[in-house]
Design a protein around this motif. Structure first.
Motif: not given
Length: 253
Positions: A81-84, A156-161
């Motif tokens: 999320i921070a990278e987004l 977790s990564l999918g939910l972050a996207i």
């Protein structure tokens, strides 16, 4: 093969970032240490009781390791999320790096950190002198940890996207993780639970991961829980990695 090469590049970058800022890894190890030294001694009088036939520490530590995989991998999406927010993912749109590798590399980095933390916890518990360790079983148990961490990191990564916000991510992850932990037998064996709760636990794949970890830890390599955990967790890992990879690919398409 391009995907493998790109995955290695993304993995190396993620691991380098982890090594430069190891605070998160240390924090995720400290919580299980608290349980190991402040909660586990309360279970010692239960040696030999139902669920604790192999010993209190031999029962509790494998569950603690699965808990570490559960929490350690489930929160890796916050970094994405921070990278987004910083535009890192946006800049990746113009790179030739495989979209699948961008997802897999991050997931593998999270799993690697979880496995090293689990091994460190086993070594620390063994040094206390209150734990008998069957090392071949521990090695196989780490494979269960790897599958568990791989699945949860992908989720977790999918939910972050999908969510793109820490404010939405935190309650979502907690809502998912808490009931999974409570009905998996991580803290106390489910054999101590009422029958209705044991029946509910049988629908929780992490229950099989915990029981498989305990069986392997004690040297019972032929336990049915081992293949059940491998099938359930492995199958879910493949499905959820596929879902997360599709979400990630769309985000940087």
């Amino acid at each position: 093969m391009k995907i493998l090469r790109d995955t290695w590049l993304v993995y190396s970058r993620a691991m380098l970032l982890n090594l430069k800022q190891p605070v998160w890894l240390i924090v995720m190890l400290i919580q299980p240490i608290y349980f190991l030294f402040l909660f586990a001694p309360l279970l010692e009088p239960m040696d030999g009781m139902p669920g604790f036939e192999e010993g209190a520490m031999e029962t509790f530590v494998p569950g603690l390791i699965i808990m570490m995989a559960l929490f350690g991998s489930a929160f890796v999406g916050f970094g994405l999320i921070a990278e987004l927010r910083q535009g890192v993912i946006e800049r990746m749109r113009v790179t030739p790096v495989s979209r699948i590798a961008l997802m897999l590399g991050r997931t593998l980095a999270a799993v690697t950190s979880t496995v090293f933390q689990a091994l460190a916890l086993v070594l620390l518990a063994a040094l206390t002198g209150r734990l008998d360790v069957y090392w071949p079983g521990v090695g196989l148990m780490l494979l269960i940890v790897l599958l568990t961490g791989f699945m949860l990191a992908a989720v977790s990564l999918g939910l972050a996207i999908v969510l793109k916000s820490e404010d939405a991510m935190a309650p979502t992850i907690n809502t998912l993780v808490q009931p999974i932990m409570l009905i998996s037998g991580i803290m106390l064996p489910m054999v101590m639970a009422p029958s209705w709760l044991q029946n509910v636990a049988e629908f929780n794949p992490f229950y099989y991961a915990v029981e498989a970890a305990r069986a392997l830890f004690s040297g019972d390599l032929g336990s049915d829980y081992v293949w059940q955990a491998t099938a359930f967790i492995g199958g879910l890992a493949v499905l959820l990695v596929w879902w997360a990879t599709r979400r990630f690919a769309r985000a940087v398409a």
